[in-house]
Design a protein around this motif. Sequence first.
Motif, PDB file in Angstrom:
ATOM      1  N   PRO A 120      -2.810  40.224  30.900  1.00 49.32           N
ATOM      2  CA  PRO A 120      -3.065  41.585  31.058  1.00 49.32           C
ATOM      3  C   PRO A 120      -2.191  42.259  32.033  1.00 49.32           C
ATOM      4  N   CYS A 143      -3.021  45.069  28.686  1.00 43.03           N
ATOM      5  CA  CYS A 143      -4.164  45.044  29.670  1.00 43.03           C
ATOM      6  C   CYS A 143      -5.194  45.893  28.826  1.00 43.03           C
ATOM      7  N   ILE A 186      -8.170  41.190  36.864  1.00 45.47           N
ATOM      8  CA  ILE A 186      -6.626  40.665  36.503  1.00 45.47           C
ATOM      9  C   ILE A 186      -6.058  40.357  37.758  1.00 45.47           C
TER      10      ILE A 186
END
Length: 298
Positions: free
Chosen positions: A244, A251, A268
Amino acid sequence: MRLGVLILPDSPWAVAVDKWRRADELGFDSAWTYDHIWWRGLCDDPWYAAVPVLSAAAAVTDRVRIGIMVASPNFRNPVMTAKEAIAIDDISIGRFTLGVGSGAPSAGDAEVLGGPALTPAQRTRRFTEFVEMTSELLDNDVTTRTGGYFGAQLARMIPGSVQKPRLPLAVAASGRNGLKLTARLGDSWITAGPADWTAGHTPEECLDETAAQVAQLRVDMAVAGRDFDAMSRIMIATPMCGNPVESAEECLRIATEYARIGMTDLIIHWPRESGVYQGDPRVLTTIADTVLPRLAEL
């Protein structure tokens, strides 16, 4: 869908402090760090203790929720875990989430305190007891409890959490026993998809496995008589679910996929200069500017 960042505790605080402040300023919903003595391939690199790092992070941020990912009975005791969590909740003025997990043997530090290696069944029983006792400690001013792995004698948790009725207990689980435990005692749920994220699963397999876990948790929550929709469902993005931080577009794509199957949060990793989770940290600014507003609509 909410978006958080995980900042590895591998930098001196003079360097790390800017990352935590930046996560707060950019508008990320949460910021986490791993709880290990050392971790996997970084075992011989600098690595700092999670609780002091999070205490410092709580003091230099204003709005972002902070959390530990995840405290485990490999080297944690429920009494001190709950006591430290209450302290960080106080420092953060009610922004702390206590993540707990059974502790993956593959992380490298599972047997750092010595003693015989536990069987899978023993690890399950120990984790169940760890979560049950931590939950009881967070719920009560004074706890006395005797168990097979842990005990407490008049353990005082005064004044308790800033958050009421208690700070969130986020249980990391992927298997049947863990999901039942989450449904019974968790305030939030954490998963990375398949239990072994080093086994080379494809992003499609990761998504499918996570969807199956969501469906099972929904059933277990109903059996426990609890509201599935009231529980945060947190996906920690490991390499098997994609990357991501490759770009803002990637993302958004990954977050959209996991929102579709019922996850409420995607975490993330803060890009590192080299090695695991390598990337350009400037992408976080683009993600904050373009992805966060879109995720609020999911």
